[in-house]
Motif scaffolding. Sequence first.
Motif, PDB file in Angstrom:
ATOM      1  N   GLY A 425       0.822  -1.204   0.000  1.00  0.00           N
ATOM      2  CA  GLY A 425       0.000   0.000   0.000  1.00  0.00           C
ATOM      3  C   GLY A 425       0.851   1.246   0.000  1.00  0.00           C
ATOM      4  N   PRO A 426       0.928   1.989  -1.111  1.00  0.00           N
ATOM      5  CA  PRO A 426       1.692   3.240  -1.121  1.00  0.00           C
ATOM      6  C   PRO A 426       1.031   4.301  -0.252  1.00  0.00           C
ATOM      7  CG  PRO A 426       1.194   2.469  -3.348  1.00  0.00           C
ATOM      8  CD  PRO A 426       0.346   1.690  -2.405  1.00  0.00           C
ATOM      9  N   SER A 427       1.836   5.211   0.291  1.00  0.00           N
ATOM     10  CA  SER A 427       1.401   6.312   1.133  1.00  0.00           C
ATOM     11  C   SER A 427       0.841   5.782   2.457  1.00  0.00           C
ATOM     12  CB  SER A 427       0.377   7.180   0.387  1.00  0.00           C
ATOM     13  OG  SER A 427       0.060   8.336   1.143  1.00  0.00           O
ATOM     14  N   SER A 428       0.121   6.635   3.156  1.00  0.00           N
ATOM     15  CA  SER A 428      -0.378   6.284   4.485  1.00  0.00           C
ATOM     16  C   SER A 428      -1.354   5.118   4.432  1.00  0.00           C
ATOM     17  CB  SER A 428      -1.071   7.489   5.117  1.00  0.00           C
ATOM     18  OG  SER A 428      -1.772   7.110   6.280  1.00  0.00           O
ATOM     19  N   PRO A 429      -1.253   4.181   5.367  1.00  0.00           N
ATOM     20  CA  PRO A 429      -2.239   3.092   5.410  1.00  0.00           C
ATOM     21  C   PRO A 429      -3.650   3.600   5.667  1.00  0.00           C
ATOM     22  CG  PRO A 429      -0.839   3.065   7.375  1.00  0.00           C
ATOM     23  CD  PRO A 429      -0.231   4.034   6.416  1.00  0.00           C
ATOM     24  N   LEU A 430      -3.782   4.816   6.209  1.00  0.00           N
ATOM     25  CA  LEU A 430      -5.097   5.380   6.462  1.00  0.00           C
ATOM     26  C   LEU A 430      -5.819   5.747   5.175  1.00  0.00           C
ATOM     27  CD1 LEU A 430      -4.208   7.722   9.469  1.00  0.00           C
ATOM     28  CD2 LEU A 430      -5.144   5.416   9.544  1.00  0.00           C
ATOM     29  N   GLY A 431      -5.062   5.969   4.096  1.00  0.00           N
ATOM     30  CA  GLY A 431      -5.688   6.363   2.841  1.00  0.00           C
ATOM     31  C   GLY A 431      -5.486   5.398   1.699  1.00  0.00           C
ATOM     32  N   THR A 432      -4.648   4.379   1.896  1.00  0.00           N
ATOM     33  CA  THR A 432      -4.310   3.480   0.803  1.00  0.00           C
ATOM     34  C   THR A 432      -5.163   2.218   0.822  1.00  0.00           C
ATOM     35  OG1 THR A 432      -2.412   2.585  -0.412  1.00  0.00           O
ATOM     36  CG2 THR A 432      -2.547   2.062   1.932  1.00  0.00           C
ATOM     37  N   VAL A 433      -4.970   1.399  -0.183  1.00  0.00           N
ATOM     38  CA  VAL A 433      -5.571   0.067  -0.255  1.00  0.00           C
ATOM     39  C   VAL A 433      -4.434  -0.933  -0.433  1.00  0.00           C
ATOM     40  CG1 VAL A 433      -7.052  -1.483  -1.586  1.00  0.00           C
ATOM     41  CG2 VAL A 433      -7.740   0.898  -1.237  1.00  0.00           C
ATOM     42  N   PHE A 434      -4.341  -1.920   0.450  1.00  0.00           N
ATOM     43  CA  PHE A 434      -3.312  -2.947   0.323  1.00  0.00           C
ATOM     44  C   PHE A 434      -3.640  -3.834  -0.887  1.00  0.00           C
ATOM     45  CE2 PHE A 434      -2.692  -1.660   4.708  1.00  0.00           C
ATOM     46  CZ  PHE A 434      -1.320  -1.690   4.840  1.00  0.00           C
ATOM     47  N   THR A 435      -2.681  -3.905  -1.801  1.00  0.00           N
ATOM     48  CA  THR A 435      -2.887  -4.510  -3.111  1.00  0.00           C
ATOM     49  C   THR A 435      -1.951  -5.703  -3.285  1.00  0.00           C
ATOM     50  OG1 THR A 435      -3.436  -2.307  -3.967  1.00  0.00           O
ATOM     51  CG2 THR A 435      -2.929  -4.030  -5.589  1.00  0.00           C
ATOM     52  N   PRO A 436      -2.452  -6.869  -3.747  1.00  0.00           N
ATOM     53  CA  PRO A 436      -1.612  -8.067  -3.823  1.00  0.00           C
ATOM     54  C   PRO A 436      -0.763  -8.152  -5.090  1.00  0.00           C
ATOM     55  CG  PRO A 436      -3.872  -8.632  -4.381  1.00  0.00           C
ATOM     56  CD  PRO A 436      -3.876  -7.169  -3.981  1.00  0.00           C
ATOM     57  N   PHE A 437       0.481  -8.639  -4.894  1.00  0.00           N
ATOM     58  CA  PHE A 437       1.426  -8.933  -5.969  1.00  0.00           C
ATOM     59  C   PHE A 437       2.068 -10.291  -5.683  1.00  0.00           C
ATOM     60  CE2 PHE A 437       1.102  -4.387  -5.581  1.00  0.00           C
ATOM     61  CZ  PHE A 437       1.200  -3.875  -6.868  1.00  0.00           C
ATOM     62  N   PHE A 438       2.587 -10.960  -6.731  1.00  0.00           N
ATOM     63  CA  PHE A 438       3.411 -12.144  -6.506  1.00  0.00           C
ATOM     64  C   PHE A 438       4.696 -12.011  -7.304  1.00  0.00           C
ATOM     65  CE2 PHE A 438       0.832 -13.260 -10.172  1.00  0.00           C
ATOM     66  CZ  PHE A 438       1.637 -14.063 -10.971  1.00  0.00           C
ATOM     67  N   VAL A 439       5.750 -12.646  -6.836  1.00  0.00           N
ATOM     68  CA  VAL A 439       7.082 -12.434  -7.398  1.00  0.00           C
ATOM     69  C   VAL A 439       7.177 -12.919  -8.842  1.00  0.00           C
ATOM     70  CG1 VAL A 439       9.554 -12.910  -7.102  1.00  0.00           C
ATOM     71  CG2 VAL A 439       8.100 -12.586  -5.104  1.00  0.00           C
ATOM     72  N   GLY A 440       6.354 -13.910  -9.213  1.00  0.00           N
ATOM     73  CA  GLY A 440       6.399 -14.445 -10.575  1.00  0.00           C
ATOM     74  C   GLY A 440       5.860 -13.505 -11.629  1.00  0.00           C
ATOM     75  N   MET A 441       5.304 -12.365 -11.238  1.00  0.00           N
ATOM     76  CA  MET A 441       4.844 -11.391 -12.232  1.00  0.00           C
ATOM     77  C   MET A 441       6.037 -10.879 -13.038  1.00  0.00           C
ATOM     78  SD  MET A 441       2.102  -9.303  -9.818  1.00  0.00           S
ATOM     79  CE  MET A 441       1.495  -8.244 -11.137  1.00  0.00           C
TER      80      MET A 441
END
Length: 601
Positions: A425-441
């Motif tokens: 989640g970029p920027s403050s956790p109060l305003g961001t959305v935690f977004t999923p990634f995987f290393v194989g991308m």
Amino acid sequence: PSYNITLWLATCHKMAWTTFLILHILSFIAISHSCTVFLAGKNATTDGSVLISHSNDGEFTTDPRLVKVPAADHASGSQRPIFFSPEEYPRYVGTDRGVPEYYPVDGQESFEAIGHIPQVPHTYAYIEQTYGALNEKQVGIGESTCSAVFGSVPLSHPDGTALFSIDELSRVAMERAGTARDAITIMGDLAVRYGFYGPGSFEGEGESLAVSDPDEAWIFHILPDPTGRSAIWAAQRVPEGHFAVIANMFVIRAVDPEDSDNFLMSESVHSVASERGWWNPYMGLLDFTATYSDGEYAHKFYSGRRVWGAYHLAAPSLEIPSDYDNLLTDAVYPVSAQPDELLTVGDFFKMHRYYYQGTKFELGAEGDLAGGPFGSPDRFRESKNEKALGGAWERAIGLYRTSDSHVVQSRSWADEGLGGILWFGPSSPLGTVFTPFFVGMSGIPSSFRGHQQKFDRESMFWAAVFVHNVANLKWSYAIKDVEKMQQSLESKSVDMVTAADEEFSRSGDLMQAEKTFNENIKHIVKSLWYLSDELMFKYADGFVNNGAGDMSNIVGYPSWWLKAVGFQNGPPPPPPGNKNRDEPIEVGRTGAEIMKGYIEV
């Protein structure tokens, strides 16, 4: 006698710290960080994954870009360059690492190596923010700067003696480690051999890492040795059913060199303490924190309040105290503890957004003038006025000045599938959305390359900054809209990851999995920008606007705030009007109602 020893230790620590603080002020300036880290063993989570996290709490200068470093093969006898780690944008410029996002642009000059170490034949792929975050073997890392009694200077500066920062150690660990134990041993051995330096800010010289793999979570502490040319380090395994927190201060207490299942450490842990008269074998097990930490910095409760807050959420039945005398010498909090209920990634997201809601320490609670009428939890860093007055703000976990946060999900059942998941989640956790990634991308979408030095309407970083800042127009109202969207998007992401796992197990189609993840990323970025515009529309100019037919709702200020600021003592009602006026005056109707009636007539 124990009191005298403690007092003597504290005096020695203070003298050592003062000496090296002066050295750092004269020799180099580094960015300050105040990060919070959580860990949970595989038997402490609902799905059996090992969880660790990290909040990168800089000063709106820390480089928030997310990049993928590719796997690589290296020629026999080649050298791995080591670079100084500035951490602000750009944290690295050059082509040595094979990452296009780091190639020179706009006249940038490539960084010069400050030293080299022997390269290994093959290095793993990994995802990186300021530190290495998650590699293809599901080794994860989260960081928290800590105070320490010794300091050193990097080789890039005059009179420098140390080669490695925690940034570069974490990257080398990502490149070479197949397990958390491997990562700890690699980092520790390199630091001992080549020297370690900390950030050099007011926070001190120590560092802590949470290190994970699909089976284990470890706490790793490190600081320079007295010579500035080596290091002192120790690591403790978090029990499989436990949860732990690190908040800018060492937490490991008694270290047992005979228990290699649960402890790893450098020989210098005991030799340095023995040489300085701080410890001997007759005293029992050495207390790492009491010996090598310099305690809390900034103010009392700067670390302890966050530790208390995390355990208050994860294990409220412990009823751990919120007060203490000195966190350095008073071991009031456990190194780890069993949570009351099994934890999820969503629980970690909640912890990173915690400003002690519902407790007596809540920032922005009713009656807290500092939060304004609408209860903002933001407390900006002190400037000359605050320093002149003296005092301090309560330190929350969820913080406005966070450049990025992440949760690593190391999953034992996914070794042959998508592997570990990085929730970023970029920027403050109060305003961001935690977004999923995987290393194989194959790479990280450009929307996650945004940074502070250039506003970008395509950037996830700026979308989150926008949401947080606009929410402060009317925080107690707007945060409900923000949380609703966060919970919706993050819940859908959890379902998406589950579906992608199942689809990959059937088809083995990695490209399809990446497409699914990228579509989810695109949707999240678009949704967050939409939310920022909706918040501006809904709360502009002090009103609450719900759309056509329901606009300009006047909600005013809360009663407690009006009384606190003396609203009742404002200008009195107007004096009586002209008694000769005989036209009746409508009372109790708004201008809008009167105009509506006029139009109807």
